[in-house]
Scaffold this active site. Structure first.
Site: not given
Ligand code: AMP
Length: 215
Positions: A14, A87, A124, A154, A165
């Site tokens: 993404k 999400r 990654r 990360r 996740r």
């Molecule tokens: P990402 O970078 O999109 O993988 O997001 C990393 C982490 O941020 C996720 O595992 C969640 O803990 C949190 N997160 C990001 N976006 C959301 C969302 N829209 N709703 C809830 N948690 C989020």
């Protein structure tokens, strides 16, 4: 006018595709994950709250995300691209009804099987300075070629957090494919291919959205 949502499991590409789409269309791009990681780094009140969820792979509460996203969207009437939001069904419903914010016009759903995601996650890295996501090649220096920042793994890119996740994704986010399919704005993308090939598929949908939008 493009108002695009990018859906997909963790490590499905993404971030990479968002950078490309936002440069191509010249529209602003919000990654809720990037914003949350920055808040954690800065030790802000939002960051301190979010940290409780991030490392174990749990979703942060809808209210916290919604207030962040609403503030960002309300300043971007010229169109936008959302990566990592919505999400959950509650977030998707809220996005349809945010006052002063137009509804999404296109939802791109990246599809990648779980096994491929795990190996992608392992390679990654993220730039600690500009937030760019990079898939590390063998022998590659861990320096961002865009800004010279350090590429780091990360803290949630470990298998235990990934499993949580992914479970959350299946339970809470995957139902959004049906939600947007029913609205007639979902396009499924085969995300197993190389980034350039995935982007070509995406571009075809962007072109057809433009044509329909102008008709
Ligand atoms: P990402 O970078 O999109 O993988 O997001 C990393 C982490 O941020 C996720 O595992 C969640 O803990 C949190 N997160 C990001 N976006 C959301 C969302 N829209 N709703 C809830 N948690 C989020």
């Amino acid at each position: 006018m493009h108002r695009i949502v990018l859906l997909g499991p963790p490590a499905s590409g993404k971030g990479t595709q968002s950078d490309r789409i936002s440069s191509l269309l010249n529209i602003p791009h919000l990654s809720t994950g990037n914003i949350l990681r920055k808040e954690v780094e800065n030790g802000s009140p939002i960051g301190l709250e979010a940290q409780k969820y991030l490392d174990r792979g749990a979703y942060v509460p809808d209210e916290l995300i919604l207030s962040m996203v609403q503030a960002w969207l309300s300043e971007r009437p010229e169109g936008w691209l959302l990566d990592g939001f919505p999400r959950t069904k509650a977030q998707a419903e809220a996005l349809q009804n945010l006052s002063g914010v137009d509804k999404p016009t296109l939802v791109l759903g990246l599809e990648v099987p779980k096994e491929a995601l795990i190996s992608r996650m392992e390679g990654r890295r993220e730039c600690s300075s500009c937030g760019k996501t990079v898939s590390l090649k063998e022998g590659q220096e861990e320096i961002c070629e865009d800004c010279g920042g350090n590429l780091v793994k990360r803290s949630d890119d470990v298998i235990d957090s990934f499993k949580v996740r992914y479970q959350n994704y299946e339970k809470l986010t995957l139902p959004l494919f049906d939600f947007y399919q029913e609205k007639g704005i979902l396009e499924r993308i085969d995300g197993t291919q190389a980034p350039d090939v995935v982007f070509e598929q995406i571009k075809q949908h962007l072109v057809s959205e433009q044509v329909h939008g102008e008709a």
